[in-house]
Design a protein around this motif. Structure first.
Motif, PDB file in Angstrom:
ATOM      1  N   PHE A  13       0.834  -1.208   0.000  1.00  0.00           N
ATOM      2  CA  PHE A  13       0.000   0.000   0.000  1.00  0.00           C
ATOM      3  C   PHE A  13       0.869   1.260   0.000  1.00  0.00           C
ATOM      4  CE2 PHE A  13      -2.450   3.282   2.325  1.00  0.00           C
ATOM      5  CZ  PHE A  13      -3.523   3.396   1.451  1.00  0.00           C
ATOM      6  N   VAL A  14       0.632   2.113  -0.976  1.00  0.00           N
ATOM      7  CA  VAL A  14       1.368   3.381  -1.067  1.00  0.00           C
ATOM      8  C   VAL A  14       0.344   4.519  -0.985  1.00  0.00           C
ATOM      9  CG1 VAL A  14       2.914   4.811  -2.447  1.00  0.00           C
ATOM     10  CG2 VAL A  14       3.180   2.326  -2.470  1.00  0.00           C
ATOM     11  N   PRO A  15       0.280   5.198   0.158  1.00  0.00           N
ATOM     12  CA  PRO A  15      -0.745   6.224   0.326  1.00  0.00           C
ATOM     13  C   PRO A  15      -0.601   7.353  -0.707  1.00  0.00           C
ATOM     14  CG  PRO A  15       0.312   5.736   2.428  1.00  0.00           C
ATOM     15  CD  PRO A  15       1.115   5.052   1.366  1.00  0.00           C
ATOM     16  N   TYR A  38      -7.831  -1.992  -1.631  1.00  0.00           N
ATOM     17  CA  TYR A  38      -6.374  -1.880  -1.528  1.00  0.00           C
ATOM     18  C   TYR A  38      -5.832  -3.143  -0.877  1.00  0.00           C
ATOM     19  CZ  TYR A  38      -8.624   0.381   2.464  1.00  0.00           C
ATOM     20  OH  TYR A  38      -9.491   0.712   3.467  1.00  0.00           O
ATOM     21  N   GLY A  39      -4.549  -3.327  -1.002  1.00  0.00           N
ATOM     22  CA  GLY A  39      -3.876  -4.408  -0.298  1.00  0.00           C
ATOM     23  C   GLY A  39      -4.064  -5.767  -0.946  1.00  0.00           C
TER      24      GLY A  39
END
Lengths: 491, 95
Positions: A98-100, A333-334
């Motif tokens: 995960f890349v915010p 996500y993820g």
């Protein structure tokens, strides 16, 4: 030049302002220390390029006389804080890569004030743990070892990476979070200073949620003054967090060195546990004596519902966690594990993505919130929580300024030593800290001495709501009396 | 109170966590250890006590009912495991 990593944040700030060294030099010194300490597993992601770029920018600002309060200070960030463009995992497989696309409020305030990010720090998965052993990146080593032993000990948790990195002089300070003791317990295990501010003092926006009514972020630092400096940048109102409180942020550093004469310090008799190690008892008495010598008045107080705080916590926190962690569904996500139906996809994703401790807590939380059990468990626990808070209110109403307790019931223990058969054994680590989260109060952990095996022990001071300043004043008295402790380097 | 194997499976399903047959008895033991630990709360007299809803006495903040965010669909799907355009892809839900 002296080793730049051995300075406190306050000393480094002075050196940067006097142009004795640059932020790039300070940052490089810490990057080298970080690389040399990989065996500790404190960092789960190193961001040296970003660190150097931020350091150069800070140096430019310092040169122009336009430096923020943390200009050029290299920090570590617990991997629970969303950092824009930098992988954030909460040390769970389920967040994967995960890349915010956004920055947490707290870290954005640190960058606003000029701080430099060295990397992301290890923690227990979703901050659930007291030893940093539940991280999907593996356990963190405590820089402290028992005298004459080479057994690696845990740094405590959940902010184990933060505490280990600060104690091992890999970063000048670190962000951390505390839901039941996750700042103060690792601080005690590593001879660092950690403060959990009053609930609402720091924004929770952009921090991976565990138990929303208990979670609060704060710093782990090398000294009480350093913690005060970091707190000022981390605290503040945030419209994006509805529980964030709109009151001015004081200059916490101004509280350092302020007289504590005439302050009334409560010693809660319920914290005197049966079977408490004599060393902890002695440390507690010593702490009381130091505060007395500084002019404070000690009074015995009673917090009758103390023993119910931990069991109530283990209903409230898992209940909130089960709700917060419902979002990890393999859709948005993820990690995603395939299944024949969407339900099966959810179930496979969550079975694969969550570690054992997280699965256990989500399940107990689901159970206590389920039809037929809600009143018996969750509602009762929330009522007990009201009583715990009232204990403190009654105590403060009698003029008590702060309460002194031990930080933990023991010193650091070995990896794999606790909680193998019965999860409750691990939970008992938070017995002195969890009450503070249940009541939403501020609590500071300050190193105060060592046990017979040479391991650090800490004291905790609990304050009135939004009176972190008093905790800094009292914490400084303890630090001045006890001194500061640095581990012998073995890594 | 304690949970049996059937309840463990039911909770796991409610929590959307797949459990293998060989995990059930272990989980049952752990959950029962936690339930035994929290059992002591039953001795507290909570007669007439209000359950806590907010730990800090403050009024719920309200904001103007206006759009203050949005147009970030790219950001929202950026981390998704499977997407098509600005949509999340999932297995067929409706037959």
């Amino acid at each position: 030049m002296t080793d730049l990593t051995s300075l406190t944040l306050a000393e480094a700030r002075k050196g940067l302002a006097a142009k004795t060294f640059t932020s790039l030099e300070l940052t490089d010194a810490h990057l080298s220390a970080m690389e040399a300490a990989r065996v500790l597993n404190a960092f789960v992601l190193e961001t040296p390029d970003q660190a150097r770029a931020m350091a150069r920018e800070a140096d430019g600002k310092i040169a122009k006389g336009d430096a923020g309060p943390l200009a050029g200070i290299p920090l570590g960030i617990k991997d629970l804080f969303a950092t824009k463009g930098v992988r954030t995992t909460a040390c769970s497989k389920i967040l994967g890569n995960f890349v915010p696309t956004y920055e947490s409020t707290i870290t954005s305030q640190l960058w606003r004030d000029g701080a430099v990010m060295l990397g992301k720090l290890n923690n227990d998965e979703f901050a659930m743990g007291s030893s940093n052993e539940t991280s999907c990146f593996g356990p963190v080593g405590n820089p402290w070892r028992r005298e004459g032993s080479n057994t690696t000990l845990v740094p405590g948790g959940s902010s184990g990476g933060s505490a280990s990195a600060v104690a091992a002089l890999l970063c000048m300070g670190a962000t951390a979070t505390d839901t039941g003791g996750s700042i103060r317990q690792p601080a005690a295990f590593t001879a660092t200073v950690g403060i959990k501010p009053t609930y609402g003092r720091c924004s929770r926006w952009g921090i991976v949620a565990f138990a929303s009514s208990l979670d609060q972020a704060g710093p782990i630092a090398r000294s009480v003054r350093d913690a005060a400096i970091l707190m000022r940048s981390m605290a503040g109102h945030d419209p994006k967090d509805t529980t964030s409180v709109d009151i001015p942020v004081p200059d916490y550093e101004a509280a350092i060195g302020k007289s504590v004469k005439g302050m009334k310090i409560g010693i809660p008799k319920e914290y005197r546990l049966d079977g408490m190690p004599a060393e902890i008892e002695k440390l507690w008495e010593e702490g009381a004596a130091w505060l007395k010598a500084a002019g404070a008045e000690l009074v015995e107080v009673s917090l009758p519902h103390t023993k119910y705080a931990l069991p109530a916590y283990y209903i409230v926190a898992p209940a909130e966690a089960s709700s917060n962690l419902a979002r990890y569904d393999g859709v948005r996500y993820g990690l995603r594990e395939q299944g024949k139906s969407i339900i099966e996809q959810y179930e496979n994703t969550r079975a694969e993505g969550f570690g054992a401790e997280v699965r256990r807590r989500v399940m107990i939380g689901t159970y206590v919130l389920s039809a037929g059990y809600y009143d018996a468990y969750y509602l009762r626990a929330q009522k007990v929580r009201t009583l715990i808070k009232k204990d403190f209110e009654d105590c403060f109403a009698k003029g008590v300024n702060a309460i002194l307790t031990p930080a933990t019931p023991s010193a650091a223990f070995g990896i794999g030593e606790k909680g193998g058969a019965d999860p409750v054994e691990m939970y008992l680590n938070d017995i002195f800290t969890v009450t503070v989260n249940m009541a939403g109060l501020p609590g500071i952990g300050v190193p105060a001495g060592k046990d017979a095996q040479g391991l650090p022990l800490g004291l905790q001071l609990i304050g009135r709501p939004f009176d972190e300043e008093t905790l800094f004043s009292l914490g400084e008295v303890v630090e001045q009396a006890a001194g500061r402790f640095t581990p012998a380097r073995w890594w | 109170m304690s949970v049996d194997a059937v309840t463990v499976r039911r909770i796991a399903h409610l929590a959307r966590i797949a459990v293998r047959d060989d995990e059930v008895s272990h989980l049952q033991g752990e959950l029962n250890a936690m339930l035994a630990f929290v059992e002591q709360l039953s001795e507290v007299n909570v007669e007439g006590v209000e359950p806590m809803t907010s730990v800090t006495p403050m009024e719920m903040k309200k904001r103007q009912d206006v759009v203050n965010d949005g147009e970030i669909a790219d950001d929202i799907v950026a981390n998704a495991p499977a997407t098509e355009g600005h949509f999340f892809l999932v297995p067929k839900v409706v037959e």
